[in-house]
Design an enzyme around this catalytic site. Structure first.
Site, PDB file in Angstrom:
ATOM      1  N   LYS A   1      26.109  56.657 -44.618  1.00 40.15           N
ATOM      2  CA  LYS A   1      27.468  56.612 -45.188  1.00 40.15           C
ATOM      3  C   LYS A   1      27.493  57.218 -46.579  1.00 40.15           C
ATOM      4  CE  LYS A   1      31.101  53.405 -46.713  1.00 40.15           C
ATOM      5  NZ  LYS A   1      31.543  51.993 -46.792  1.00 40.15           N
TER       6      LYS A   1
ATOM      7  N   LYS B   1      23.513  54.165 -47.670  1.00 40.70           N
ATOM      8  CA  LYS B   1      24.775  54.650 -48.241  1.00 40.70           C
ATOM      9  C   LYS B   1      24.505  55.209 -49.623  1.00 40.70           C
ATOM     10  CE  LYS B   1      29.188  52.610 -49.779  1.00 40.70           C
ATOM     11  NZ  LYS B   1      30.044  51.403 -49.766  1.00 40.70           N
TER      12      LYS B   1
ATOM     13  N   ASP C   1      28.292  45.810 -47.380  1.00 43.83           N
ATOM     14  CA  ASP C   1      27.787  46.926 -48.180  1.00 43.83           C
ATOM     15  C   ASP C   1      27.096  46.354 -49.414  1.00 43.83           C
ATOM     16  OD1 ASP C   1      29.510  48.095 -46.293  1.00 43.83           O
ATOM     17  OD2 ASP C   1      29.988  49.762 -47.622  1.00 43.83           O
TER      18      ASP C   1
END
Lengths: 309, 497
Positions: free
Chosen positions: A241, A205, A140
């Protein structure tokens, strides 16, 4: 180096977003009434999409170990499936790996000088490589918001490409940190910058969870629509996400309604949609147990619960 | 590019809106408390019709009988007018602050019983429960609250001038927003000190009749509001009664014209809120997804039974294909069916007659060569339903571009320049509303100046507020409802020097 004209021409190319319209659209998701089988299905689906997260200075191998156990077995009831992944700091990846390698639960690691990203690219890339070599399945990353807001779009995109290369086989999740981009136009533009270099199955995300505002139905919708438009134009399926701020099962179901009605069935699985969350998991479990038994159990019934009385 | 193992599959680029996660039925379970039969509400009491005739109100969701309704004849309407005339002197002389109390009370009682009324509205009229719950009821209450605020401030509407009530007002309202239209009509009439004879539409009388119980609970003096039920003949009796000081009508342009003819030379005041064929104009720089949402909202809200529905989409040629394909995608996740289900987006068509009219106009669209699109959707077997429909390749001379369909049917036309958009938008008998979608503020102002419509929505559609006057140009009628301006249609203006 591009100047802010670059951002404007990008927005012109991909189309802008009207904030009032988005907020009106997402308000309708929250009025969907999800009952009976649909509710159980949604709760279970959401559970399989959780990236169970701990990102604290006080994280220890012991804390991460219990998080991994929770991810593998969220509740005594074996009908309740494991989560998609755990999400930890790079230093904790090797501890998670001991428990999770060979299981269905993936190891995700934030990297790239999370959460600010304010470090040299060299150091950020080194951190990514270290996390991957320690066993991270997913990385991430945070984008360079400073560069984005300064209009250096090419630099933002090049850095994403560099991180992608450092990932190797690992899946990449690109955190836009929506609260720092602030406008829906910016969020859409940053989504496209990322998606245009990402591989199918990589993620965009919303947030780090470390600023005041995190995932909302609004920024989720802007990003889902960007994913849809990119897919229809290129055939590339990018995953999504939302992270931070989704604490209740009910909220999670509203997010899933948005996925169902914007991207359709192909995105209703853990390869295409995740929740970055911690407290959410126990509320999902609590609701599933309630659907089965007809009554709500006390908070202390659920392992790792932080709610007590 | 980066990892050769994960390149894009040569997929058919289509989104699948299937049944992987099908919502279970979520019917609203609150009771509607509909009586088996209703009389006429005259002079604060329920009375049997002198005609001794009744009719049934059926539910368009399943064609079941809901209630037996009294059919008012001329004698009944006369009794209602007599009661209203009797109540007028005391009511009109009440201090505004006292009239306000009744209006506030009505508004609060309506809020208290909002769910019950919403269910009744959906059962009787066919609109989705989420709309009656989230739009009709809150908005109806809001109109009473708003006008309650005006009742004691009438001297400030036109400073230095006095507003005097007209007398007994006859009101005839339509079936698309039964309770909301009742609120639009009653609230300003009461605030300005008039008394009322009101007739709801024959297919949707129930919430008006239930509303009588709110008037009783609020302690409104007998005769201030009288409710008579029936069809066209009853409406004609209301319109033509000699005691009427003013007629307020919302409904079709054809009936509106006949009322205007009948009233000519009588000295009665008249306001008409009639049909529309609104242009929803999308420029190439508009935020497309939100425009698509606005188009959907503009035409499928209340099954398109909306006088200001955005039934003519004018889209700039350069983005026409993009908008059309996005509209089709969006329509796939619209849920058409049982209006009582909380997840229904498009409910039942109000009546068999209206369903027949929609079928006829859609058939004419196909016959004239427009291209029809309807998403696959399973409609209930019983009841009156029509799938969300759009027509592309529509030209100005097609019937579906000119006639008000009053159903979930969108006609799509294109334009090249703002001038052409204005020409096409104004090329209609109607002029109730219009929508403009563009990122450019100056273009919004230019369009708003040029469009012959009473309401212009910019980057939004179907937005209502009690403080905003609503009404039309051309054959969409005259007079305004809501806002300070709406009060003037219920009052005589007096200047004293």
């Amino acid at each position: 180096m591009r100047n802010s004209l670059g951002l404007r021409s990008l927005i012109e190319e991909i189309g802008g977003v009207d904030q009032v319209g988005i907020d009106e659209r997402v308000a309708k998701y929250a009025t969907r009434s999800i009952k009976k089988h649909a509710k159980v299905f949604g709760l279970k689906l959401a559970t399989t999409m959780v990236d169970l997260t701990t990102l604290e200075g006080k994280d220890t191998p012991g804390k991460v170990a219990s998080l991994c156990q929770k991810a593998l077995r969220p509740h005594d009831d074996s009908d309740i499936p494991p989560t998609a992944a755990v999400c930890v700091y790079p230093a904790m990846v090797k501890h998670a790996a001991k428990l999770l390698k060979g299981t269905s639960v993936k190891i995700a690691s934030v990297a790239t000088a999370f959460p600010s990203g304010q470090s040299s690219l060299k150091i950020r890339l080194a951190e990514v490589r270290a996390a991957v070599s320690d066993g991270a399945d997913e990385i991430d990353m945070v984008i360079n918001r400073g560069a984005f807001l300064a209009g250096e779009l090419a630099r933002v995109q090049d850095e994403i490409s560099a991180v992608l290369e450092a990932c190797g086989e690992a899946t990449l999740k690109v955190i836009l940190e929506t609260s720092e981009l602030e406008t829906y136009d910016n969020i859409r533009a940053a989504s496209f910058l990322a998606m245009r270099v990402l591989r199918p199955g990589d993620f965009i995300k919303t947030s780090t969870g470390k600023t005041s505002a995190n995932a909302t139905l609004g920024n989720n919708q802007v990003m889902l629509e960007a994913i849809r438009d990119h897919f229809l134009a290129t055939g590339v399926e990018i995953a999504m996400k939302p992270a931070g701020g989704i604490r209740t099962a009910k909220e999670a179901l509203h997010f899933l309604v948005a996925v169902k009605e914007t991207l359709g069935d192909a995105w209703l699985n853990q390869d295409r949609y995740r929740f970055g969350a911690s407290a959410l998991l126990n509320d999902l479990v609590r609701q599933m147990v309630k659907e089965k038994t007809g009554v709500y159990q006390a908070p202390y019934t659920f392992s790792e619960s932080t709610t007590a009385y | 590019m980066h990892s050769p193992k994960r390149t894009a599959r040569p997929v058919a680029r289509e989104l699948l809106f299937g049944n992987l996660w099908e919502y279970d039925a979520a019917p609203e379970s609150s009771p509607a408390f509909i009586d088996a039969s209703y009389g006429l509400f005259i002079g604060g009491k329920w009375v049997a019709p002198k005609t001794r005739k009744t009719f049934y109100s059926i539910s368009p969701r399943n064609e079941e009988k809901l209630s037996e309704i009294a059919l008012a004849g001329a004698a009944d309407v006369d009794a209602a007018y007599q009661a209203a005339a009797k109540a007028f002197p005391a009511w009109s002389k009440l201090p505004g602050s006292e009239r306000a109390k009744y209006l506030f009370r009505i508004a609060r009682l309506l809020q208290d019983r909002a769910r019950e009324f919403a269910v009744a509205e959906t059962l009787d009229g066919g609109k989705p429960i989420k709309e009656s719950r989230d739009f009709d009821l809150p908005m109806a209450a809001a109109h009473f609250f708003y006008h309650a605020g005006w009742a004691d401030k009438l001297n400030y509407v036109t400073p230095g001038r006095v507003l005097e009530p007209l007398g007994v007002v006859g009101q005839v309202i339509p079936w698309n927003f039964p309770l909301l239209m009742l609120a639009w009509k009653l609230a300003p009439a009461l605030a300005t000190g008039n008394t009322v004879v009101i007739k709801p539409a024959e297919t949707t009388s129930i919430t008006a009749l239930k509303f009588a119980s709110i008037l009783q609970d609020a302690g409104l003096p007998p005769g201030v509001i009288n409710i008579v039920t029936g069809a066209g003949d009853t409406g004609a009796a209301v319109v033509n009664h000699p005691l009427a000081a003013k007629i307020a009508f919302t409904g079709s342009t054809a009936v509106g014209k006949s009322i205007q003819r009948a009233l000519a030379g009588t000295g009665k005041r008249l306001t008409l809120e009639l049909g529309g064929k609104a242009a929803n104009i999308v420029f190439e720089d508009a935020p497309i997804d939100q425009a698509v949402e606005g188009i959907i909202n503009g035409i499928f809200f209340n099954q398109g039974h909306v006088c200001c529905a955005g039934s003519r989409l004018l889209v700039q040629e350069s983005i026409a294909n993009q908008v059309l394909s996005k509209l089709k995608i969006r329509m796939k996740s619209l849920r058409t069916g049982d209006p009582l289900d909380k997840n229904t987006d498009v409910g039942a068509i109000n009546s068999r007659a209206q369903l027949d009219r929609i079928h006829e106009l859609v058939a004419s669209g196909v016959a004239e060569g427009a291209e029809l699109y309807q998403p696959v959707c399973e409609l209930p077997h019983k009841g009156f339903y029509f799938p969300p429909t759009l027509f592309s390749k529509v030209s100005q001379s097609h019937r579906i571009a000119r006639d008000e369909i009053f159903g979930p049917v969108l006609s799509i036309l294109t334009f090249r320049t703002p001038e052409e958009a204005i020409e096409k938008a104004n090329n209609t008998h109607y002029g109730l509303s219009a929508g403009v979608w563009t990122d450019k503020g100056s273009l919004i102002l230019k369009m708003s100046n040029e469009l012959k419509a009473g309401v212009v929505w910019a980057n939004s559609y179907n937005k209502f507020d009690p403080s905003s006057p609503f009404g039309g140009y051309k054959e969409s009628g005259f007079g305004r409802e809501g806002g300070k301006q709406g009060l003037l249609d219920y009052a005589k203006l007096k200047a004293t020097f």
